[in-house]
Design an enzyme around this catalytic site. Structure first.
Site, PDB file in Angstrom:
ATOM      1  N   GLY A 110      -9.893  -4.373   3.393  1.00  0.00           N
ATOM      2  CA  GLY A 110      -8.386  -4.682   3.873  1.00  0.00           C
ATOM      3  C   GLY A 110      -7.476  -3.652   3.363  1.00  0.00           C
ATOM      4  CD1 TRP A 112       0.945  -0.651   4.371  1.00  0.00           C
ATOM      5  CD2 TRP A 112       1.428  -3.036   3.638  1.00  0.00           C
ATOM      6  NE1 TRP A 112       1.944  -1.196   4.768  1.00  0.00           N
ATOM      7  CE2 TRP A 112       2.213  -2.479   4.633  1.00  0.00           C
ATOM      8  CE3 TRP A 112       1.522  -4.329   3.096  1.00  0.00           C
ATOM      9  CZ2 TRP A 112       3.538  -3.274   5.041  1.00  0.00           C
ATOM     10  CZ3 TRP A 112       2.485  -5.028   3.258  1.00  0.00           C
ATOM     11  CH2 TRP A 112       3.431  -4.558   4.288  1.00  0.00           C
ATOM     12  CD  GLU A 153      -1.766  -5.449   0.740  1.00  0.00           C
ATOM     13  OE1 GLU A 153      -0.952  -5.162   0.813  1.00  0.00           O
ATOM     14  OE2 GLU A 153      -2.629  -5.097  -0.281  1.00  0.00           O
ATOM     15  CE1 TYR A 154       0.386  -9.363  -0.006  1.00  0.00           C
ATOM     16  CE2 TYR A 154       2.013  -8.538   1.559  1.00  0.00           C
ATOM     17  CZ  TYR A 154       1.506  -8.509   0.101  1.00  0.00           C
ATOM     18  OH  TYR A 154       1.728  -7.580  -0.529  1.00  0.00           O
ATOM     19  CB  THR A 218       2.516  -8.299 -10.710  1.00  0.00           C
ATOM     20  OG1 THR A 218       1.312  -7.750 -11.482  1.00  0.00           O
ATOM     21  CG2 THR A 218       2.418  -9.801 -10.796  1.00  0.00           C
ATOM     22  CE1 TYR A 219       0.354  -3.391  -6.282  1.00  0.00           C
ATOM     23  CE2 TYR A 219      -0.388  -3.707  -8.379  1.00  0.00           C
ATOM     24  CZ  TYR A 219      -0.577  -3.718  -6.922  1.00  0.00           C
ATOM     25  OH  TYR A 219      -1.744  -3.729  -7.103  1.00  0.00           O
TER      26      TYR A 219
END
Ligand SMILES: *[C@@H]1O[C@H](CO)[C@@H](O)[C@H](O)[C@H]1NC(C)=O
Ligand SMILES: *[C@@H]1O[C@H](CO)[C@@H](O)[C@H](O)[C@H]1NC(C)=O
Ligand SMILES: *[C@@H]1O[C@H](CO)[C@@H](O)[C@H](O)[C@H]1NC(C)=O
Length: 415
Positions: A110, A112, A153-154, A218-219
């Site tokens: 997968g 982005w 995503e996602y 977490t970014y």
């Protein structure tokens, strides 16, 4: 009397063993395999991975056809020897275990660029799901990999929203888990880290139940997709978030707390760390504070060649001189640099260390880093793999603290 002594001893042993839940923390490291095509200085291949600085390494990414077959779109890098190329990445990746037998190797599908469409199609169909699961197992068995990682995503977002994705993602994880567990193979996923995305994409309890590893991304809270300045990964909110009418949910701490609040198992969570920065071109050089208006993305990096992002290696090499000014934001616990009209929000040794401490304080399984190839892996600015070494140093510190506490506990009550 004797019974009481035994019961007392059992109680102490039990209480002291409660002090630590995880004897060692995870360091999950992604390798963005396309970095093998970067220019000298940024070019990163499997042999650049240090198998002692990670507990889990991830080869990113494979994709899939919409009928559920795996798609190795860069076979030149991945399985080169077979088709005449010369990187042979899969084989070399699996061989990292010869250096560190404790290391776990995983393949990630997968990312982005793969988008959401083929995931939606496959997950909606039990036959296609099974095909994907079986092909994944075949690949893992061929190369002796330890697990599979799903980076969708996602679910329900992007490429035409499909509300049924949320349920079907669970179905996919259920199928994978049923097939991988008996074989002792790991199931991992890269997962969203914004409250609104978590709400739309996941039935958190089930996702956590079927997965062995939850890598929370977490970014990317701010970047050139915004029209104002913001940091890629603020640990906590800034008072300016409230002043600008933004609720302060776009932070690392909120994401971690939210996954736990929704009943994810903290010991399965690895908190994501960015070995890169996101950059902006300021509208007004004199206004450099958060929410300052921007013209767009900052300039491309020499190696990564993408508008609006710079690898940590590029930042430390080209922006750490006297021509840039370093700022520390003590609310968000992150640094940024300003050079002329370029604003760079990134992670350094201090902010990474504080994030590791935060992950430990929340009882997480460990941390994840995206990605190895933009840390200072050559040591051009000093210590080789500077950020990843800080991560390892901090985790070792916390592991030794826990051991010490445990020892003191026994010592105090038993002797
Ligand atoms: C999705 O599936 C189609 C049809 O199988 C394929 O041509 C395409 O390359 C896939 N897309 C991605 C992003 O993998
Ligand atoms: C290597 O990749 C090519 C292209 O995707 C594929 O046809 C071939 O079967 C692969 N070989 C192995 C051993 O995975
Ligand atoms: C906070 O922001 C998120 C994302 O933009 C939004 O979905 C949510 O409704 C907001 N919450 C509040 C209390 O404003």
């Amino acid at each position: 009397m004797k019974l009481q002594v035994i019961l007392g001893a059992v109680y102490v042993i039990f209480m002291c063993s409660m002090i630590t839940t995880s004897s060692s923390y995870n360091v999950a490291c992604y390798f963005a395999s396309w970095s093998v095509y970067r220019d000298e200085g940024g070019k990163f291949d499997v042999f650049n991975i240090d198998p002692h600085l990670c507990t889990h390494v991830y080869f990113a990414f494979l994709e899939m056809y919409d009928d559920g077959r795996l798609l190795i779109f860069d076979s030149y890098e991945a399985n080169g020897t077979e088709d005449g190329g010369h990187y042979d990445g899969f084989r070399n990746f699996a061989n990292l275990k010869n250096v560190n037998p404790e290391l776990k190797t995983l393949i990630s599908i997968g990312g982005w660029n793969a988008g959401s469409k083929n995931f939606s199609i496959i997950c909606a169909d039990p036959v296609k799901r099974q095909r994907l699961v079986q092909e994944s197992i075949k690949l893992m068995e061929t190369y002796n990999f330890d697990g599979f990682d799903i980076d969708w995503e996602y679910p329900t977002l992007r490429d035409d929203a499909h509300p049924e994705d949320k349920e079907n993602f669970v179905e996919l994880l259920k199928d994978y888990s049923a097939a991988l567990k008996p074989k002792g193979l790991l199931l991992s996923a890269a997962l969203a880290a914004a409250v609104d995305k978590i709400e739309s994409s996941y039935f958190v309890e089930q996702v956590s139940e079927y997965l062995d590893i939850l890598n929370i991304m977490t970014y990317d809270y701010h970047g050139a997709f915004d029209n104002f300045v913001g940091h890629v990964a603020p640990l906590h909110a800034s008072p300016l978030d409230y002043e600008h009418g933004r609720n302060a949910t776009y932070t690392v701490a909120t994401a971690v707390d939210y996954w736990i609040y929704k009943n994810a198992d903290p010991s399965k969570i690895n908190m994501g760390l960015a070995a890169y920065g996101r950059t902006f071109t300021l509208k007004d050089k004199a206004n450099t504070q958060l929410y300052a208006p921007v013209l767009g993305a900052g300039p491309k990096g020499r190696y990564t060649r993408m508008d609006g992002t710079l690898g940590y290696n590029e930042i430390c090499q080209y922006y750490s001189g006297t021509d840039s000014i370093y700022y520390w934001d003590d609310d968000q616990k992150v640094p940024h640099r300003v050079v002329d009209d370029t604003w760079i929000g990134y992670e350094d040794e201090i902010s990474i260390g504080l994030k590791v401490d935060f992950a430990v304080s929340k009882g997480l399984g460990g941390v994840m880093i995206w990605s190895l190839d933009t840390d200072d892996f050559l040591g051009t600015c000093g210590r080789k793999y500077r950020l990843l070494n800080v991560v390892n140093d901090r985790l070792k510190y916390w592991e030794s603290q826990e051991k010490k506490l445990k020892f003191e506990c026994f010592y105090k009550y038993m002797l």
